[in-house]
Design a protein around this motif. Structure first.
Motif, PDB file in Angstrom:
ATOM      1  N   HIS A   9      44.441 -54.821  45.139  1.00 35.32           N
ATOM      2  CA  HIS A   9      45.862 -54.163  45.286  1.00 35.32           C
ATOM      3  C   HIS A   9      45.570 -53.075  44.318  1.00 35.32           C
ATOM      4  CE1 HIS A   9      47.919 -57.074  47.668  1.00 35.32           C
ATOM      5  NE2 HIS A   9      47.392 -57.897  46.617  1.00 35.32           N
ATOM      6  N   ARG A  12      48.846 -51.140  42.496  1.00 37.37           N
ATOM      7  CA  ARG A  12      49.624 -50.188  42.931  1.00 37.37           C
ATOM      8  C   ARG A  12      50.587 -51.146  44.421  1.00 37.37           C
ATOM      9  NH1 ARG A  12      45.529 -47.807  40.864  1.00 37.37           N
ATOM     10  NH2 ARG A  12      45.720 -45.779  40.134  1.00 37.37           N
ATOM     11  N   THR A  13      51.521 -50.330  44.656  1.00 36.42           N
ATOM     12  CA  THR A  13      52.008 -50.832  45.918  1.00 36.42           C
ATOM     13  C   THR A  13      51.399 -50.502  47.019  1.00 36.42           C
ATOM     14  OG1 THR A  13      53.442 -48.928  45.989  1.00 36.42           O
ATOM     15  CG2 THR A  13      54.511 -50.753  44.932  1.00 36.42           C
ATOM     16  N   HIS A  16      51.539 -46.693  47.672  1.00 35.94           N
ATOM     17  CA  HIS A  16      50.783 -45.900  46.764  1.00 35.94           C
ATOM     18  C   HIS A  16      49.296 -46.268  47.000  1.00 35.94           C
ATOM     19  CE1 HIS A  16      50.425 -45.029  42.047  1.00 35.94           C
ATOM     20  NE2 HIS A  16      49.695 -44.271  43.044  1.00 35.94           N
TER      21      HIS A  16
END
Length: 205
Positions: A9, A12-13, A16
């Motif tokens: 990931h 980050r979201t 993003h």
């Protein structure tokens, strides 16, 4: 528990992370080489290589699909124009990661990620290696070494022969002079011997 989950990931979201990879992919296509962390480079490679494969077939649909990922007209134009021509003969593996060590601030692993077909120095080096490769055994190498040493050994022997010949000529020249001097000394002696009988005849008369 996250057993077997290989998706990174990157802290980050989802939105993003998608924006990050999109911007990095556009930069890589435009500049052909960017510097980043190893973790981001590995994720970028998985993101950009399918887009490069799509660019090999220049169609309106493929351009729209790639644009939906990159959101950059300049990078789409560069990808379908210049990059696709260079990678046309390559069946995948369009990028290369070169590790540079650790970053001074946070000790993160830093690397270059680049498009393989745009690194001219490495392409030239690989072409030279391909031209110089030859198969030979050690015995062949020894024979070549002996043949290379033989002319070096022959050259001094030829010089020695020439020096000996010059020395013989020099030695023969004085010998010839001595022979001429001896012949010159014998001629007056022969004249004296012919004159003596004449004097004796005069005395008898």
């Amino acid at each position: 528990m996250r057993h077997g989950k290989k998706f990174n990931h990157l802290g980050r979201t989802a939105s993003h992370r998608a924006a990050l990879l999109s911007n990095m992919a556009s930069s890589l296509i435009l500049h052909k080489r960017i510097e980043t962390t190893v973790a981001k480079a590995k994720e970028l490679r998985k993101y950009v290589e399918p887009l490069i494969t799509k660019s090999k077939t220049d169609s309106t649909n493929n351009r729209r699909v790639v644009f939906s990922y990159l959101q950059n007209k300049d990078s789409v134009k560069e990808l379908f124009g210049i990059v696709s021509e260079k990678v046309a003969a390559r069946p995948g593996g369009y990028t290369r990661i070169i590790k540079l060590g650790n970053r001074l601030g946070d000790n993160a692993e830093i690397c270059f990620i680049e498009l393989v077909d745009f690194n001219e120095t490495m392409l030239a080096a690989s072409a030279e290696k391909a031209g110089k490769t030859r198969r030979s055994r050690r015995s062949g190498a020894k024979k070549e070494g002996a043949e290379a040493a033989a002319p070096v050994a022959e050259a001094p022997s030829a010089e020695v022969v020439e020096e000996v010949a010059v020395a013989e000529e020099v030695a023969e020249a004085p010998a010839a002079e001595v022979v001429e001097e001896v012949a010159a000394a014998e001629e007056p002696a022969a004249e004296e011997s012919t004159e003596e009988p004449k004097e004796e005849k005069g005395e008898d008369a």
